[in-house]
Design a protein around this motif. Structure first.
Motif, short mmCIF file in Angstrom:
data_model
loop_
_atom_site.label_atom_id
_atom_site.label_comp_id
_atom_site.label_asym_id
_atom_site.label_seq_id
_atom_site.Cartn_x
_atom_site.Cartn_y
_atom_site.Cartn_z
N ASN A 132 0.82 -1.21 0.00
CA ASN A 132 0.00 0.00 0.00
C ASN A 132 0.86 1.26 0.00
O ASN A 132 0.50 2.26 -0.62
N SER A 170 -8.79 -1.71 1.88
CA SER A 170 -7.68 -2.64 1.68
C SER A 170 -7.92 -3.83 2.61
O SER A 170 -8.10 -3.65 3.81
N THR A 179 -6.76 -3.95 -2.82
CA THR A 179 -6.68 -2.59 -2.31
C THR A 179 -7.27 -1.64 -3.35
O THR A 179 -6.98 -1.77 -4.54
#
Length: 434
Positions: A132, A170, A179
């Motif tokens: 992420n 996510s 995500t």
């Protein structure tokens, strides 16, 4: 290692098998909690303009509606248990400079190795956090970071539209990660995010195989993205197991309906826009040697005529009614990592386990309101799989409420250009990212 978990886990495995329980909780990671949409509306000055949300049918009867298109990027990548390094360039996958989109959906498989400690133990969230972080850095490269939700203007780019992307959902289940990221001007209109996890692995319930599905509503249109990792193997029974996995995913995935006035979609296929992505593991039903020869000569049409997923879409039961774009890229599996060589192609490695090349990694969709404009693969080589990516325009229903919808929702986003997408109606410019 597996033996150390049996005493504790065996009763739970049996219970899950009997009760068909989903693996994983309903919690998910996001840049802001799902109950903060009211705060975002207040911050952006829209609180008095958005209607109180009851059922869709009531809303559409009370207010005039119109339709706009947003550009949606979707990708899937089995990373083979390789954690991302700090120097990993995500631009090859995301192509933000080439084709900027409004929403990004990224699905990963095997973000951790599928050994017993990862399947039966607690999840390693550090790896998903790293992915992420890399996605955030790539999507927001060169864009000012807003310090406060109430000061969205700090991240506004061309024409006053917020270019800063944030994560709206996510979710990780063992090695599966999905995500979803949206641009700043869409945040106030994304509601009812939710997740549903289904394990189809060991004992038919553990998360080494299965799916993580996410849903949300953008304006008055519901989306569902299903990131999956299906059963592997090239035998006939493996193909039947994959079909069984899909049936389990479609049957067992379930989302909360909300209050009686909302009546939100509960099952995957109840949503307005549905995209299924992942390492689906479908193979090519040809002898290995013939498959390799056809791959070498790039005979994609002949190979696709024998592709198991294509046959399921055309003639089968599980994916009947689904759609896939034209495949014009080489099979994405199975490579020797950090090379362009398929496993089994090096003659002197006699003990190497051979696997015929296959299009294991796919993106398909269901229903109307989605139009695909790109379907290709990336060339990042850290895994034995290549990533696959697609770009869609998604039709969105938006309510009119007294003000000019052009000025109220999108400021000056509409421009008289199509950036090469000539197949789109020249009168519809709302999908353009500026």
């Amino acid at each position: 290692m597996l033996g150390s978990y049996r005493e504790v886990m065996w009763p739970r495995l049996v219970a899950n098998k009997i009760l068909r329980k989903s693996v994983g909780s309903n919690n998910f990671v996001a840049d802001f909690p799902p109950d903060t949409d009211q705060k975002l509306l207040e911050a952006s000055g829209l609180v008095d303009e958005r209607p109180s949300f009851t059922s869709k049918s009531i809303l559409l009867n009370q207010h005039k509606s119109t339709h706009f298109n947003y550009k949606v990027f979707v990708s899937t990548w089995n990373v083979g248990g390789i954690a991302p390094g700090d120097g990993l360039d995500m631009e090859d996958l995301l192509e933000t400079n080439k084709t900027p989109c409004d929403i990004y959906v990224l699905g990963f498989q095997e973000i951790v190795p599928l050994r017993a400690s990862n399947v039966l133990g607690s999840e390693n969230n550090k790896v998903s956090a790293k992915w992420n972080s890399l996605i955030r850095e790539t999507l927001n490269k060169g864009v000012a970071v807003p310090h406060r939700d109430k000061d969205l203007s700090e991240s506004k780019g061309i024409n006053g539209i917020s270019q800063y992307f944030r994560c709206i959902i996510s979710k990780q289940m063992v090695g599966i990660l999905i995500t979803v990221w949206a641009r700043g001007d869409l945040w106030p209109y994304i509601r009812h995010p939710s997740v549903s996890c289904v394990g189809c692995g060991i004992m038919g319930c553990l998360g080494n195989k299965g799916s993580v599905s996410v849903r949300f509503q953008l304006h008055e249109t519901s989306f569902c993205f299903v990131c999956s990792h299906l059963a592997s193997g090239g035998r006939d029974r493996d193909g039947r197991q994959r079909n069984s996995n899909v049936n389990e995913i479609l049957t067992r995935s379930s989302f909360p309906r909300g209050s009686s006035s909302l009546d939100l979609p509960k099952k995957i296929l109840d949503h307005d826009r549905v995209i299924f992505l992942g390492d689906l593991n479908y193979r090519i039903s040809l002898p290995e040697e013939k498959t390799r020869l056809l791959v070498e000569s790039k005979e994609w049409i002949t190979l696709l005529e024998n592709d198991q997923l294509r046959m399921e879409i055309l003639n089968g039961q599980i994916f009947r009614g689904w759609q896939e774009g034209i495949v014009k890229f080489a099979p994405t599996y199975k490579y020797i990592p950090n090379s362009d060589i398929y496993y089994g192609c090096i003659a002197h490695k006699k003990d190497e386990k051979k696997r015929a090349p296959a299009w294991c990694d796919r993106i398909i969709w269901y229903g109307n309101g989605l139009k695909q404009h790109e379907y290709t693969r990336g060339e990042t080589k850290i895994s034995d799989h290549r990533p696959v990516k697609a770009i869609f325009t998604a039709e969105i229903t938006v309510l009119r409420r007294g003000k000019n919808i052009r000025n109220f929702f999108f400021s000056d986003r509409f421009e008289d250009r199509v950036d090469g997408y000539n197949e789109i109606d020249s009168k519809d410019y709302s999908w353009i990212s500026t």
